[in-house]
Design a protein around this motif. Structure first.
Motif, short mmCIF file in Angstrom:
data_model
loop_
_atom_site.label_atom_id
_atom_site.label_comp_id
_atom_site.label_asym_id
_atom_site.label_seq_id
_atom_site.Cartn_x
_atom_site.Cartn_y
_atom_site.Cartn_z
N GLY A 1 1.78 6.61 -6.90
CA GLY A 1 0.67 7.47 -7.31
C GLY A 1 0.97 8.94 -7.09
O GLY A 1 0.52 9.79 -7.85
N GLU A 2 1.74 9.26 -6.07
CA GLU A 2 2.11 10.66 -5.82
C GLU A 2 3.21 11.11 -6.76
O GLU A 2 3.28 12.27 -7.14
CB GLU A 2 2.57 10.83 -4.38
CG GLU A 2 1.46 10.65 -3.37
CD GLU A 2 1.97 10.60 -1.93
OE1 GLU A 2 3.20 10.74 -1.74
OE2 GLU A 2 1.16 10.42 -1.02
N VAL B 1 0.84 -1.20 0.00
CA VAL B 1 0.00 0.00 0.00
C VAL B 1 0.87 1.25 0.00
O VAL B 1 0.59 2.22 -0.70
CB VAL B 1 -0.96 -0.01 1.21
CG1 VAL B 1 -1.73 1.28 1.31
CG2 VAL B 1 -1.91 -1.20 1.11
N VAL B 2 1.95 1.23 0.77
CA VAL B 2 2.85 2.38 0.82
C VAL B 2 3.50 2.59 -0.54
O VAL B 2 3.59 3.72 -1.03
CB VAL B 2 3.93 2.17 1.91
CG1 VAL B 2 4.96 3.28 1.88
CG2 VAL B 2 3.29 2.07 3.27
N ARG C 1 2.31 1.63 -3.45
CA ARG C 1 1.27 2.06 -4.39
C ARG C 1 1.00 3.56 -4.23
O ARG C 1 0.91 4.28 -5.22
CB ARG C 1 -0.01 1.28 -4.14
CG ARG C 1 -1.14 1.67 -5.10
CD ARG C 1 -2.48 1.20 -4.63
NE ARG C 1 -2.80 1.87 -3.37
CZ ARG C 1 -3.63 1.40 -2.47
NH1 ARG C 1 -4.22 0.25 -2.67
NH2 ARG C 1 -3.89 2.07 -1.37
N ASP C 2 0.90 4.03 -2.99
CA ASP C 2 0.61 5.44 -2.77
C ASP C 2 1.78 6.32 -3.17
O ASP C 2 1.59 7.41 -3.71
CB ASP C 2 0.25 5.68 -1.30
CG ASP C 2 -1.07 5.02 -0.93
OD1 ASP C 2 -1.84 4.67 -1.84
OD2 ASP C 2 -1.32 4.86 0.28
N SER C 3 3.02 5.89 -2.95
CA SER C 3 4.17 6.72 -3.31
C SER C 3 4.31 6.81 -4.82
O SER C 3 4.67 7.85 -5.35
CB SER C 3 5.46 6.18 -2.69
OG SER C 3 5.81 4.94 -3.26
#
Length: 114
Positions: A76-77, A69-70, A72-74
């Motif tokens: 995406g940012e 999840v971390v 994926r979010d990084s």
């Protein structure tokens, strides 16, 4: 109204079960696979170095799964549509140079290698 409460409780139970199943898979199953891969590598090679490398690889995979999840979010940012450094497709187009190579004779089954 009583039916809505029962439905909400059922959804909460299913969600809790899903969390427990995910914890079992990522915690217990991944740990067992890590140990199994190290034991299998050591039993086939009888090398402590190979078993250590297998352990590091399995630990890296386990870390990536636990922190998916971390990651994926990084990503995406970092990658934002239209906000990159590259120019738009309409800019910077120019002529391309293409070299055409004619075959000189019969080639083998895999073709010619240039």
């Amino acid at each position: 109204m009583d039916g809505m409460v029962i439905l909400a409780d059922a959804l909460t139970d299913v969600d809790g079960l899903g969390v427990r199943v995910r914890n079992v898979l990522t915690g217990t199953a991944m740990s067992l696979m890590l140990v199994a891969s190290v034991i299998m590598t050591w039993s086939k090679t009888k090398s402590v170095l190979a078993a250590g490398v297998a352990f590091l690889g399995a630990a890296a995979l386990w870390f990536a799964v636990m922190n998916a999840v971390v990651f994926r979010d990084s990503v995406g940012e970092t990658i934002k549509p239209g906000g990159g450094v590259a120019p738009p497709v309409t800019e910077g187009r120019g002529p391309a140079v293409v070299r055409v190579v004619e075959p000189t004779g019969p080639s083998g089954p895999g073709g010619d290698v240039l």
